[in-house]
Design an enzyme around this catalytic site. Structure first.
Site, PDB file in Angstrom:
ATOM      1  N   HIS A  89     -13.427   3.975 -25.826  1.00 16.47           N
ATOM      2  CA  HIS A  89     -12.439   4.590 -24.925  1.00 16.47           C
ATOM      3  C   HIS A  89     -12.937   5.959 -24.485  1.00 16.47           C
ATOM      4  O   HIS A  89     -13.466   6.721 -25.283  1.00 16.47           O
ATOM      5  CB  HIS A  89     -11.093   4.769 -25.643  1.00 16.47           C
ATOM      6  CG  HIS A  89     -10.282   3.520 -25.688  1.00 16.47           C
ATOM      7  ND1 HIS A  89      -9.638   3.076 -26.804  1.00 16.47           N
ATOM      8  CD2 HIS A  89      -9.996   2.605 -24.719  1.00 16.47           C
ATOM      9  CE1 HIS A  89      -8.991   1.950 -26.531  1.00 16.47           C
ATOM     10  NE2 HIS A  89      -9.205   1.639 -25.280  1.00 16.47           N
ATOM     11  N   GLY A  90     -12.752   6.269 -23.208  1.00 17.66           N
ATOM     12  CA  GLY A  90     -13.204   7.551 -22.676  1.00 17.66           C
ATOM     13  C   GLY A  90     -14.655   7.470 -22.229  1.00 17.66           C
ATOM     14  O   GLY A  90     -15.298   6.408 -22.329  1.00 17.66           O
ATOM     15  N   ASP A 141       0.041  -1.124 -22.483  1.00 17.95           N
ATOM     16  CA  ASP A 141      -1.261  -0.896 -23.099  1.00 17.95           C
ATOM     17  C   ASP A 141      -1.062  -0.152 -24.434  1.00 17.95           C
ATOM     18  O   ASP A 141      -0.007   0.458 -24.661  1.00 17.95           O
ATOM     19  CB  ASP A 141      -2.105  -0.068 -22.103  1.00 17.95           C
ATOM     20  CG  ASP A 141      -3.582  -0.288 -22.288  1.00 17.95           C
ATOM     21  OD1 ASP A 141      -3.967  -1.203 -23.030  1.00 17.95           O
ATOM     22  OD2 ASP A 141      -4.370   0.470 -21.674  1.00 17.95           O
ATOM     23  N   HIS A 142      -2.081  -0.203 -25.275  1.00 17.67           N
ATOM     24  CA  HIS A 142      -2.090   0.462 -26.599  1.00 17.67           C
ATOM     25  C   HIS A 142      -0.737   0.950 -27.103  1.00 17.67           C
ATOM     26  O   HIS A 142      -0.316   2.083 -26.869  1.00 17.67           O
ATOM     27  CB  HIS A 142      -3.104   1.602 -26.577  1.00 17.67           C
ATOM     28  CG  HIS A 142      -4.479   1.079 -26.290  1.00 17.67           C
ATOM     29  ND1 HIS A 142      -5.241   0.424 -27.230  1.00 17.67           N
ATOM     30  CD2 HIS A 142      -5.196   1.050 -25.134  1.00 17.67           C
ATOM     31  CE1 HIS A 142      -6.377   0.034 -26.687  1.00 17.67           C
ATOM     32  NE2 HIS A 142      -6.377   0.391 -25.406  1.00 17.67           N
ATOM     33  N   HIS A 184     -12.002  -3.548 -23.671  1.00 18.08           N
ATOM     34  CA  HIS A 184     -11.401  -2.221 -23.456  1.00 18.08           C
ATOM     35  C   HIS A 184     -12.508  -1.193 -23.299  1.00 18.08           C
ATOM     36  O   HIS A 184     -13.673  -1.449 -23.593  1.00 18.08           O
ATOM     37  CB  HIS A 184     -10.528  -1.840 -24.665  1.00 18.08           C
ATOM     38  CG  HIS A 184      -9.217  -2.523 -24.665  1.00 18.08           C
ATOM     39  ND1 HIS A 184      -8.042  -1.874 -24.405  1.00 18.08           N
ATOM     40  CD2 HIS A 184      -8.889  -3.824 -24.875  1.00 18.08           C
ATOM     41  CE1 HIS A 184      -7.046  -2.733 -24.467  1.00 18.08           C
ATOM     42  NE2 HIS A 184      -7.531  -3.934 -24.749  1.00 18.08           N
ATOM     43  N   GLY A 185     -12.099   0.000 -22.869  1.00 20.81           N
ATOM     44  CA  GLY A 185     -13.028   1.125 -22.850  1.00 20.81           C
ATOM     45  C   GLY A 185     -14.231   0.894 -21.962  1.00 20.81           C
ATOM     46  O   GLY A 185     -15.335   1.327 -22.283  1.00 20.81           O
ATOM     47  N   ALA A 186     -14.027   0.244 -20.818  1.00 18.46           N
ATOM     48  CA  ALA A 186     -15.179  -0.138 -19.990  1.00 18.46           C
ATOM     49  C   ALA A 186     -15.646   0.959 -19.039  1.00 18.46           C
ATOM     50  O   ALA A 186     -16.653   0.782 -18.342  1.00 18.46           O
ATOM     51  CB  ALA A 186     -14.874  -1.415 -19.224  1.00 18.46           C
ATOM     52  N   SER A 187     -14.951   2.081 -18.997  1.00 17.56           N
ATOM     53  CA  SER A 187     -15.417   3.178 -18.128  1.00 17.56           C
ATOM     54  C   SER A 187     -16.806   3.618 -18.548  1.00 17.56           C
ATOM     55  O   SER A 187     -17.072   3.806 -19.735  1.00 17.56           O
ATOM     56  CB  SER A 187     -14.480   4.392 -18.253  1.00 17.56           C
ATOM     57  OG  SER A 187     -13.284   4.155 -17.570  1.00 17.56           O
TER      58      SER A 187
HETATM   59  O1  G3H Z   1      -6.796   0.329 -22.403  1.00 18.01           O
HETATM   60  C1  G3H Z   1      -7.394   1.138 -21.672  1.00 18.01           C
HETATM   61  C2  G3H Z   1      -8.819   1.041 -21.504  1.00 18.01           C
HETATM   62  O2  G3H Z   1      -9.411   0.477 -22.592  1.00 18.01           O
HETATM   63  C3  G3H Z   1      -9.423   2.269 -20.922  1.00 18.01           C
HETATM   64  O3  G3H Z   1     -10.665   2.642 -21.414  1.00 18.01           O
HETATM   65  O4  G3H Z   1     -10.660   4.933 -20.455  1.00 18.01           O
HETATM   66  O5  G3H Z   1     -12.723   3.957 -21.406  1.00 18.01           O
HETATM   67  O6  G3H Z   1     -11.792   3.102 -19.286  1.00 18.01           O
HETATM   68  P1  G3H Z   1     -11.508   3.718 -20.582  1.00 18.01           P
HETATM   69 ZN    ZN Z   2      -7.964   0.215 -24.270  1.00 23.05          ZN
END
Ligand code: G3H
Ligand code: ZN
Length: 296
Positions: free
Chosen positions: A194-195, A87-88, A224-227
């Site tokens: 993200h986050g 990842d990243h 990405h960043g789906a939390s």
């Molecule tokens: O690559 C990781 C994800 O995009 C995590 O994003 O921490 O917002 O779930 P998140």
């Molecule tokens: Zn990500």
């Protein structure tokens, strides 16, 4: 027991099958084996392939080679396909490192660079990956991101600096970026971040923008960043064509909360496997809910 780790060709086939079926594959990040086991258990139970992601920080903690060995072992133990994603990844050198370590996919993240610098870094990595594939006859998927969505899977008081609707990906740029770089998968900024915000709901996803991008780009799209995004937003994103969804902060938080609860109830406990089990219990709920939602 299975004898082989699934190959990346299978990975791409599965992604395309999911795309056709209007479903999404779950990508979860891990920091340790407790988390990895929860992900594999649920994936096996629900009979769904899954992607385990390790960011640069997570790789530094686990070990680049060790993460590969762990996922190889998990593939032996669980009767389900488990893929490993770097990842990243922020530099060409680190892309080389993970590709040579045998990861199934890698994300080169130049989202903080200028547009032209991003294109040039991504193209350099894609050229390297294609040469590696030709030499080894092994497929490695390469993904890149356009439009800034922050960099950390943390709980935040405010949105990360630089994240705004002005930085959402446009369909024109998405098309140009995908053609010029030759990537396999594309991660756009459509309101995803993200986050997670501690005291406020996540911003809503711009599904109309996503639809525009999908109409302009012919490769699988990754969210990405789906939390913290609502089930409704995630479902709409899948219906529009998102095929992989990344979650990290939400499972980190669940794991932390589970361990904390266990320690509060058992203040004299010192066995890490016992409070680890507390973390797993909470994390399991989140992983199951997400995977059930993606496959509906
Ligand atoms: O690559 C990781 C994800 O995009 C995590 O994003 O921490 O917002 O779930 P998140
Ligand atoms: Zn990500």
């Amino acid at each position: 027991m299975k004898s082989l780790t699934p190959q990346s060709e299978v990975y791409f086939e599965i992604i395309n099958e999911y795309k056709q079926a209007g479903k999404a594959i779950a990508h979860f990040n891990i920091s340790n084996l407790d988390q990895a086991r929860v992900i594999c258990e649920i994936a096996e139970e629900l009979k769904q392939p899954v992607i385990i992601g390790v960011s640069e920080g997570e790789r530094k903690y686990i070990g680049v080679e060790m993460a590969r060995k762990i996922v190889d072992e998990l593939n032996q133990e669980y009767n389900v396909a488990i893929f490993l994603n770097a990842d990243h990844t922020y530099s060409f050198e680190k892309v080389v490192e993970v590709v040579e370590a045998g990861y199934d996919s890698v994300i080169i993240d130049g989202a903080k660079l200028s547009y032209e610098e991003n294109v040039s870094l991504v193209k350099k990595c894609v050229d390297y990956v294609r040469a590696y594939e030709a030499k080894t006859e092994k497929k490695v998927l390469i993904e890149a991101e356009l439009g800034y969505i922050g960099q950390s899977s943390s709980l935040n008081k405010t949105l990360p600096e630089g994240v705004s609707d002005a930085n959402l990906t446009t369909k024109e740029q998405a098309k140009d970026f995908v053609i010029r770089t030759g990537i396999d998968m594309f991660a756009p900024a459509i309101g995803n971040v993200h986050g997670m915000l501690v005291d406020a709901p996540e911003p809503k996803l711009h599904i109309d923008r996503l639809k525009e991008i999908i109409s302009a780009v012919d490769i699988p799209l990754v969210l990405h960043g789906a939390s913290g995004n609502t089930d409704e937003d995630l479902k709409n994103a899948i219906d529009a064509g998102i095929v992989i969804i990344h979650i990290n902060t939400e499972i980190r938080k669940a794991f932390r909360d589970g361990e904390k609860e266990f320690m509060n109830e058992n203040p004299n406990e010192v066995a890490p496997y016992k409070f680890g089990a507390g973390g797993q219990e909470e994390m399991r709920k989140v992983v199951r809910a997400k995977m059930e939602l993606y496959a509906q």
